[in-house]
Design a protein around this motif. Sequence first.
Motif, PDB file in Angstrom:
ATOM      1  N   TRP A   1      55.560  -4.212  25.741  1.00 28.22           N
ATOM      2  CA  TRP A   1      55.510  -5.665  25.890  1.00 28.22           C
ATOM      3  C   TRP A   1      54.092  -6.185  26.147  1.00 28.22           C
ATOM      4  CZ3 TRP A   1      59.733  -8.998  25.558  1.00 28.22           C
ATOM      5  CH2 TRP A   1      59.520 -10.315  25.963  1.00 28.22           C
ATOM      6  N   PHE A   2      53.406  -5.599  27.110  1.00 25.43           N
ATOM      7  CA  PHE A   2      52.092  -6.116  27.508  1.00 25.43           C
ATOM      8  C   PHE A   2      51.020  -5.796  26.465  1.00 25.43           C
ATOM      9  CE2 PHE A   2      54.461  -4.969  31.404  1.00 25.43           C
ATOM     10  CZ  PHE A   2      54.739  -6.253  31.822  1.00 25.43           C
ATOM     11  N   ALA A   3      51.043  -4.581  25.932  1.00 20.67           N
ATOM     12  CA  ALA A   3      50.077  -4.222  24.897  1.00 20.67           C
ATOM     13  C   ALA A   3      50.235  -5.126  23.683  1.00 20.67           C
ATOM     14  CB  ALA A   3      50.254  -2.757  24.496  1.00 20.67           C
TER      15      ALA A   3
ATOM     16  N   THR B   1      44.273  -1.947  24.551  1.00 23.06           N
ATOM     17  CA  THR B   1      44.028  -0.515  24.349  1.00 23.06           C
ATOM     18  C   THR B   1      44.507   0.302  25.540  1.00 23.06           C
ATOM     19  OG1 THR B   1      42.094  -1.036  22.984  1.00 23.06           O
ATOM     20  CG2 THR B   1      42.249   1.204  23.866  1.00 23.06           C
ATOM     21  N   LEU B   2      44.232  -0.179  26.742  1.00 22.09           N
ATOM     22  CA  LEU B   2      44.660   0.534  27.939  1.00 22.09           C
ATOM     23  C   LEU B   2      46.164   0.415  28.178  1.00 22.09           C
ATOM     24  CD1 LEU B   2      41.739  -0.412  30.358  1.00 22.09           C
ATOM     25  CD2 LEU B   2      42.080   1.723  29.113  1.00 22.09           C
ATOM     26  N   GLY B   3      46.793  -0.583  27.558  1.00 24.93           N
ATOM     27  CA  GLY B   3      48.238  -0.736  27.691  1.00 24.93           C
ATOM     28  C   GLY B   3      49.020   0.208  26.796  1.00 24.93           C
TER      29      GLY B   3
ATOM     30  N   THR C   1      57.473   0.557  16.161  1.00 21.63           N
ATOM     31  CA  THR C   1      58.427  -0.434  16.656  1.00 21.63           C
ATOM     32  C   THR C   1      57.910  -1.256  17.826  1.00 21.63           C
ATOM     33  OG1 THR C   1      59.424   1.217  18.120  1.00 21.63           O
ATOM     34  CG2 THR C   1      60.408   0.951  15.935  1.00 21.63           C
ATOM     35  N   SER C   2      56.986  -0.682  18.616  1.00 22.90           N
ATOM     36  CA  SER C   2      56.609  -1.323  19.875  1.00 22.90           C
ATOM     37  C   SER C   2      55.111  -1.553  20.048  1.00 22.90           C
ATOM     38  CB  SER C   2      57.107  -0.469  21.057  1.00 22.90           C
ATOM     39  OG  SER C   2      58.488  -0.231  20.939  1.00 22.90           O
ATOM     40  N   LEU C   3      54.299  -1.151  19.067  1.00 25.53           N
ATOM     41  CA  LEU C   3      52.849  -1.337  19.162  1.00 25.53           C
ATOM     42  C   LEU C   3      52.257  -1.822  17.841  1.00 25.53           C
ATOM     43  CD1 LEU C   3      51.965   1.912  21.186  1.00 25.53           C
ATOM     44  CD2 LEU C   3      51.891  -0.444  22.050  1.00 25.53           C
ATOM     45  N   PHE C   4      53.066  -2.470  17.023  1.00 26.14           N
ATOM     46  CA  PHE C   4      52.593  -2.845  15.687  1.00 26.14           C
ATOM     47  C   PHE C   4      51.493  -3.898  15.728  1.00 26.14           C
ATOM     48  CE2 PHE C   4      56.622  -4.931  16.659  1.00 26.14           C
ATOM     49  CZ  PHE C   4      56.306  -6.278  16.561  1.00 26.14           C
ATOM     50  N   TYR C   5      51.503  -4.795  16.712  1.00 27.46           N
ATOM     51  CA  TYR C   5      50.420  -5.780  16.804  1.00 27.46           C
ATOM     52  C   TYR C   5      49.097  -5.104  17.162  1.00 27.46           C
ATOM     53  CZ  TYR C   5      53.405  -9.892  16.305  1.00 27.46           C
ATOM     54  OH  TYR C   5      54.245 -10.864  15.819  1.00 27.46           O
ATOM     55  N   TYR C   6      49.170  -4.037  17.939  1.00 27.19           N
ATOM     56  CA  TYR C   6      47.945  -3.308  18.250  1.00 27.19           C
ATOM     57  C   TYR C   6      47.391  -2.638  16.998  1.00 27.19           C
ATOM     58  CZ  TYR C   6      44.620  -0.183  20.478  1.00 27.19           C
ATOM     59  OH  TYR C   6      43.465   0.466  20.834  1.00 27.19           O
TER      60      TYR C   6
END
Length: 503
Positions: free
Chosen positions: A298-300, A281-283, A240-245
């Motif tokens: 948000w930032f990652a 990656t660090l986010g 839900t919150s890291l799908f772009y990564y």
Amino acid sequence: MKSLGKYLSWVLLAAIFAAAAVAFYGWNLVGDDIVFASRWQAALAKRGALLAYPYYAAVHWLSTNGRMANVLMPFFVGILPRAVVALLLALMVTAMHWAAGRCAGLRNYWARIVMYGLILTTLPWPDSILLYDCQLNYVWAAALGLMAAMLIMGKGKRQGWLEAAAGIVCFIAGSMHEACGVPLAVALWVAVWRREHVDKRLLACFTLGAIVVVASPGIWKRFLENQGTAEWQVGEIIATSLFYYVILLLMVVASLITARGREVLADLCRSPWLVWVVAATLGVPFCLVSGTIGRTGWFAQIFSLIAIFGMLQACITRPGKGAQGVLATVATAMLIFALVHLGYFATWQVRLNREVKVMIERYQASACGIVTTHCTSDNDVPWITLGKQRGVPDSDDVWTLATMREHYATTARQKRQLVILPMGVKRLHAGIDTWVTPKCHLGSKSLATGVIHTYEDIDLHAYRDRNGNIWIEEPLHLEDGTTLYKHTPLETDYGDKRTLVAE
């Protein structure tokens, strides 16, 4: 075609600014904004006008966190006029979109429109978009962080007061939020290690800001206290919150398969692109340790999106007419949807802001904290607002209702309760047992079978009906000493994960 894309990209940015300014102008203080307003008023009462701000900042750094975002809150909840606040917030929302496009190095304005549209529609905006606190902590932190990175990696020369001003901006940007400043500072030092062009003096200012945040005793105290309180599983947070990564990682792995892909990837690693990959990656750990979804990633997500678009631009260096036509078509569709979305969001938020204002006025005039007013349900707002709107709090918005009781109550009885009833309710009495609306029932008996949420010793009681729907129960303490019970269906907001637990 190129000039049209440039013109339309600025049209979208202008629309973002206008919609945000309209929504923020009529916003009423709720939730965390009320907390910061109360802290600022307490500092004024305790230290006076001259020493109030240093006292507030010191207490916040020691007890809560070191984020510059929160240190700046008094300007937005007690010092600056509402019109100035609305314009500043709208400007920074727009600046975040613009800076993301610039950091991705997008030369094609149609691609910028697509990127703006994805930021506008896929980031967790429903997660308290309108709170000034969240705007400063996430939107402002991201916008300032991206613009600081542009200054640090830029090749323009500054001297004298311009360099000093840039240093101040970089310090503030680094200190806005630890999940932005720390990953980005480390990523930029990696660029220094790789001997890329970096203004080390500005980077030192940015890094110092990040250190100020993580050196706060308050932030470590809160981190230790909140360990073991995660509501969401790691897989749920990633989805839900890291799908772009995740998409970025898949693109990197796919590039390693072919010789051409490996060549492009090697070139990218020798460019500012690597900064955004390292920062993303660090986010990720900052999001995972939070134990919740939404703005924690948000930032990652933004760093990942910048890297994704930078990678796509590197892979498609010379798109043919057909590819450009497809991109322009996708961008146009995105632009149309974004403009309609922004129009609906601004229109509905104006209406909801008025409803909240009326509710607050009637609450302040109420003797016992029971308010009868018209309020729009979140489920009654068109889906095209993407859930960004916020109006009169639902019965399950425990934190919002608690802060509003504390801030707006004028009598001791009001502080005990804030219960909002729909228009059309008949005279309240002990024996009442009726449906005021299809979504609101008033009865003299409790139906609660358990709780779905507990916040600071406030239990949110509820029950499940025959169809499996959860209903919230609120007690109404009447002026004659008797108690009624209001039952309304649970309307889950973005990020809520509440299940009925039997007592």
